[in-house]
Write a protein that holds these residues in place. Structure first.
Motif, PDB file in Angstrom:
ATOM      1  N   TYR A 192       0.835  -1.211   0.000  1.00 50.37           N
ATOM      2  CA  TYR A 192       0.000   0.000   0.000  1.00 50.37           C
ATOM      3  C   TYR A 192       0.866   1.256   0.000  1.00 50.37           C
ATOM      4  CZ  TYR A 192      -3.048   3.641   1.959  1.00 50.37           C
ATOM      5  OH  TYR A 192      -3.731   4.813   2.191  1.00 50.37           O
ATOM      6  N   PHE A 193       1.889   1.289   0.847  1.00 54.78           N
ATOM      7  CA  PHE A 193       2.735   2.482   0.947  1.00 54.78           C
ATOM      8  C   PHE A 193       3.774   2.569  -0.171  1.00 54.78           C
ATOM      9  CE2 PHE A 193       1.290   2.290   5.443  1.00 54.78           C
ATOM     10  CZ  PHE A 193       0.814   3.589   5.552  1.00 54.78           C
ATOM     11  N   ASN A 194       3.913   1.504  -0.929  1.00 53.44           N
ATOM     12  CA  ASN A 194       4.786   1.514  -2.109  1.00 53.44           C
ATOM     13  C   ASN A 194       3.963   1.012  -3.298  1.00 53.44           C
ATOM     14  OD1 ASN A 194       7.689   2.037  -0.948  1.00 53.44           O
ATOM     15  ND2 ASN A 194       6.718   0.557   0.440  1.00 53.44           N
ATOM     16  N   PRO A 195       2.930   1.750  -3.694  1.00 59.17           N
ATOM     17  CA  PRO A 195       1.968   1.240  -4.681  1.00 59.17           C
ATOM     18  C   PRO A 195       2.560   1.140  -6.085  1.00 59.17           C
ATOM     19  CG  PRO A 195       1.538   3.545  -4.220  1.00 59.17           C
ATOM     20  CD  PRO A 195       2.602   3.115  -3.253  1.00 59.17           C
ATOM     21  N   PRO A 196       2.086   0.187  -6.878  1.00 60.84           N
ATOM     22  CA  PRO A 196       2.526   0.109  -8.270  1.00 60.84           C
ATOM     23  C   PRO A 196       2.016   1.306  -9.062  1.00 60.84           C
ATOM     24  CG  PRO A 196       0.713  -1.399  -7.868  1.00 60.84           C
ATOM     25  CD  PRO A 196       1.121  -0.875  -6.532  1.00 60.84           C
ATOM     26  N   ALA A 197       2.648   1.582 -10.178  1.00 57.81           N
ATOM     27  CA  ALA A 197       2.256   2.735 -10.992  1.00 57.81           C
ATOM     28  C   ALA A 197       0.804   2.647 -11.438  1.00 57.81           C
ATOM     29  CB  ALA A 197       3.177   2.828 -12.208  1.00 57.81           C
ATOM     30  N   SER A 198       0.313   1.430 -11.621  1.00 64.17           N
ATOM     31  CA  SER A 198      -1.071   1.245 -12.082  1.00 64.17           C
ATOM     32  C   SER A 198      -2.098   1.744 -11.068  1.00 64.17           C
ATOM     33  CB  SER A 198      -1.324  -0.235 -12.374  1.00 64.17           C
ATOM     34  OG  SER A 198      -1.052  -1.030 -11.229  1.00 64.17           O
ATOM     35  N   ALA A 199      -1.672   1.910  -9.818  1.00 67.36           N
ATOM     36  CA  ALA A 199      -2.599   2.378  -8.781  1.00 67.36           C
ATOM     37  C   ALA A 199      -2.889   3.859  -8.886  1.00 67.36           C
ATOM     38  CB  ALA A 199      -2.036   2.060  -7.398  1.00 67.36           C
ATOM     39  N   GLY A 200      -2.006   4.594  -9.568  1.00 61.32           N
ATOM     40  CA  GLY A 200      -2.185   6.038  -9.630  1.00 61.32           C
ATOM     41  C   GLY A 200      -2.070   6.653  -8.252  1.00 61.32           C
ATOM     42  N   LYS A 251       3.771  10.444   0.436  1.00 62.73           N
ATOM     43  CA  LYS A 251       2.949  11.647   0.251  1.00 62.73           C
ATOM     44  C   LYS A 251       2.757  11.994  -1.229  1.00 62.73           C
ATOM     45  CE  LYS A 251       0.747  15.368   1.700  1.00 62.73           C
ATOM     46  NZ  LYS A 251       1.433  16.393   2.523  1.00 62.73           N
ATOM     47  N   SER A 252       3.764  11.818  -2.059  1.00 64.18           N
ATOM     48  CA  SER A 252       3.650  12.181  -3.473  1.00 64.18           C
ATOM     49  C   SER A 252       2.674  11.279  -4.229  1.00 64.18           C
ATOM     50  CB  SER A 252       5.017  12.130  -4.153  1.00 64.18           C
ATOM     51  OG  SER A 252       5.531  10.807  -4.147  1.00 64.18           O
ATOM     52  N   ARG A 253       2.347  10.123  -3.635  1.00 65.98           N
ATOM     53  CA  ARG A 253       1.420   9.190  -4.276  1.00 65.98           C
ATOM     54  C   ARG A 253      -0.004   9.329  -3.736  1.00 65.98           C
ATOM     55  NH1 ARG A 253       3.340   4.889  -6.907  1.00 65.98           N
ATOM     56  NH2 ARG A 253       1.208   4.960  -7.744  1.00 65.98           N
ATOM     57  N   VAL A 254      -0.218  10.283  -2.841  1.00 65.68           N
ATOM     58  CA  VAL A 254      -1.516  10.427  -2.177  1.00 65.68           C
ATOM     59  C   VAL A 254      -2.446  11.341  -2.962  1.00 65.68           C
ATOM     60  CG1 VAL A 254      -2.674  11.301  -0.109  1.00 65.68           C
ATOM     61  CG2 VAL A 254      -0.588   9.944   0.109  1.00 65.68           C
ATOM     62  N   SER A 255      -3.658  10.882  -3.163  1.00 60.87           N
ATOM     63  CA  SER A 255      -4.674  11.708  -3.826  1.00 60.87           C
ATOM     64  C   SER A 255      -5.492  12.494  -2.812  1.00 60.87           C
ATOM     65  CB  SER A 255      -5.605  10.822  -4.660  1.00 60.87           C
ATOM     66  OG  SER A 255      -6.177   9.795  -3.859  1.00 60.87           O
ATOM     67  N   THR A 256      -5.909  11.829  -1.731  1.00 61.64           N
ATOM     68  CA  THR A 256      -6.723  12.485  -0.705  1.00 61.64           C
ATOM     69  C   THR A 256      -6.313  11.997   0.676  1.00 61.64           C
ATOM     70  OG1 THR A 256      -8.430  10.770  -0.894  1.00 61.64           O
ATOM     71  CG2 THR A 256      -8.766  12.788  -2.176  1.00 61.64           C
ATOM     72  N   ILE A 257      -6.347  12.908   1.647  1.00 61.85           N
ATOM     73  CA  ILE A 257      -6.224  12.548   3.065  1.00 61.85           C
ATOM     74  C   ILE A 257      -7.582  12.891   3.660  1.00 61.85           C
ATOM     75  CG2 ILE A 257      -4.965  12.912   5.225  1.00 61.85           C
ATOM     76  CD1 ILE A 257      -2.629  13.990   3.578  1.00 61.85           C
ATOM     77  N   ASN A 258      -8.499  11.948   3.570  1.00 59.18           N
ATOM     78  CA  ASN A 258      -9.896  12.250   3.868  1.00 59.18           C
ATOM     79  C   ASN A 258     -10.620  10.965   4.242  1.00 59.18           C
ATOM     80  OD1 ASN A 258     -12.507  13.218   3.980  1.00 59.18           O
ATOM     81  ND2 ASN A 258     -12.333  14.432   2.111  1.00 59.18           N
ATOM     82  N   SER A 259     -11.288  10.967   5.384  1.00 50.90           N
ATOM     83  CA  SER A 259     -12.058   9.800   5.805  1.00 50.90           C
ATOM     84  C   SER A 259     -13.453   9.783   5.204  1.00 50.90           C
ATOM     85  CB  SER A 259     -12.167   9.760   7.336  1.00 50.90           C
ATOM     86  OG  SER A 259     -10.895   9.612   7.927  1.00 50.90           O
TER      87      SER A 259
END
Length: 368
Positions: free
Chosen positions: A175-183, A225-233
């Motif tokens: 999860y914290f090192n996601p593949p490129a396909s995850a966006g 952090k650079s791979r994060v889209s949202t920090i939102n519950s």
């Protein structure tokens, strides 16, 4: 705990181990007693007025709001928060006033009770208190249920779209090192869940005070952090169901509901373990409508009412009779049924003040 947070044959696979894990680790006011019914236990059933519920986003069915009014004559007003910490901050700022019922997760119950922010009432004093499953009385965070009744429980993990992400995802490290396909990947705005997941991914345990382990978790979050889209519950279910996000941290009930809309979504049971949480109804010490609040809690302890929440939210409950009323598709969902042999879903008791302060620093640095 949960923002959008078993049929009988699954009881042995999920309910019994879950309950065991959770177990291990009369003031009144604002009521119109003249219109209530005094029970032998001293419980006063209110028949008018209002009760103000403060709960997680998308975590209480609208159908129950209407039914509660019809059944009791009491108006239920609902307001929302997106983390236990926001709930805690609100109650501390108001000395426990402003709401009549709140929905803290297990560890937060203990924090609020120890801070004298919850009203002791004893669940056994409620007429329907007998409907609480026996194993849900001796929970680590509220022995004997002096402050709470159970609401829903589940796990918190990873969900990803297997139609887009073909790589194997089976760990927090993935999860914290996601593949490129995850966006871009979604993460909850919850310091306990986020930091605990990072600690697990780096080989540490929750509540550690080891400086090197904490630094490793902070470094991992920084690189993530650079791979994060949202920090939102809020809105996790919708973002996954619509394909806006291909992977996110999510509660099991929301995962179940998202998969109904997008069947290619898969819920993960990470090899490093997951948090097994339990949400509860409690009355803040400053509540104005205490008899109405107790009437609400007692009403929710009826299995036919709690089952509406179970089937809508997609979680199990500590109330007797709700397992039998669970929808078949819920009872067979991989997001709800913990896989046989997976024994890494466990509750995480609250960290002490020093560890909590470390969590806050790490998470605020990550968000900043």
């Amino acid at each position: 705990m949960a923002s959008t947070r078993f049929g009988r044959r699954f009881v042995s696979a999920l309910v019994i181990p879950v309950v065991g894990a959770l177990a291990l680790a009369s003031c009144s006011g604002g009521s119109d007693a003249s219109k209530g019914t005094d029970s032998p236990k001293g419980y006063v059933e209110a028949t008018s007025g209002e009760v103000n519920l403060y709960t997680w986003s998308d975590y209480y069915p609208a159908d129950l709001i209407k039914k509660f009014k019809t059944d009791t004559g009491i108006t239920l007003n609902v307001d929302y928060y997106d983390s236990n910490e926001n709930l805690e901050a609100k109650l501390r700022a108001s000395n426990g006033a402003g709401y009549d019922v709140v929905v803290p997760t297990d560890y937060m119950v203990k924090i609020l009770a120890d801070s004298n922010l919850l009203l002791p009432f004893d669940a056994k004093s409620l007429p329907n208190g007998v409907n609480i499953k026996d194993s849900f009385f001796d929970v680590y965070f509220d022995q004997g249920r002096k402050y709470t009744i159970p609401y829903l429980y589940g796990t918190n993990s990873i969900m990803y779209d297997s139609a887009v992400i073909t790589e194997k995802i089976d760990s927090w490290a993935d999860y914290f090192n996601p593949p490129a396909s995850a966006g871009k990947v979604g993460i909850q705005n919850d310091q306990v869940e986020a930091v605990n997941a990072a600690l697990r991914a780096t080989g540490a345990q929750p509540c550690t005070k080891d400086g090197a382990q904490l630094q490793a978790a902070q470094d991992l979050l920084k690189s993530f952090k650079s791979r994060v889209s949202t920090i939102n519950s809020d809105g996790i279910l919708e973002r996954l169901a619509t394909g806006e996000e291909k992977m996110a941290m999510i509660y099991s009930g929301a995962a179940y509901r998202a998969a109904l809309e997008r069947p290619s979504l898969k819920y993960v049971y990470p090899k490093e373990g997951v948090n097994l949480w339990q949400d509860n109804f409690a009355i803040p010490v400053g509540a104005k409508n205490v008899d109405q609040a107790k009437t609400f809690l007692n009403w929710m302890l009826k299995p036919e009412n709690m089952a509406v929440a179970v089937n809508f939210q997609g979680y199990a409950s500590g109330v007797k009779g709700t397992d039998e009323l669970m929808k078949p598709e819920l009872a067979s969902s991989p997001a709800i049924v913990i896989p046989p042999g997976y024994d890494l879903a466990k509750p995480v008791p609250p960290c002490d003040n020093e560890a909590t302060a470390n969590y806050s620093k790490i998470f605020e640095t990550f968000k900043g």
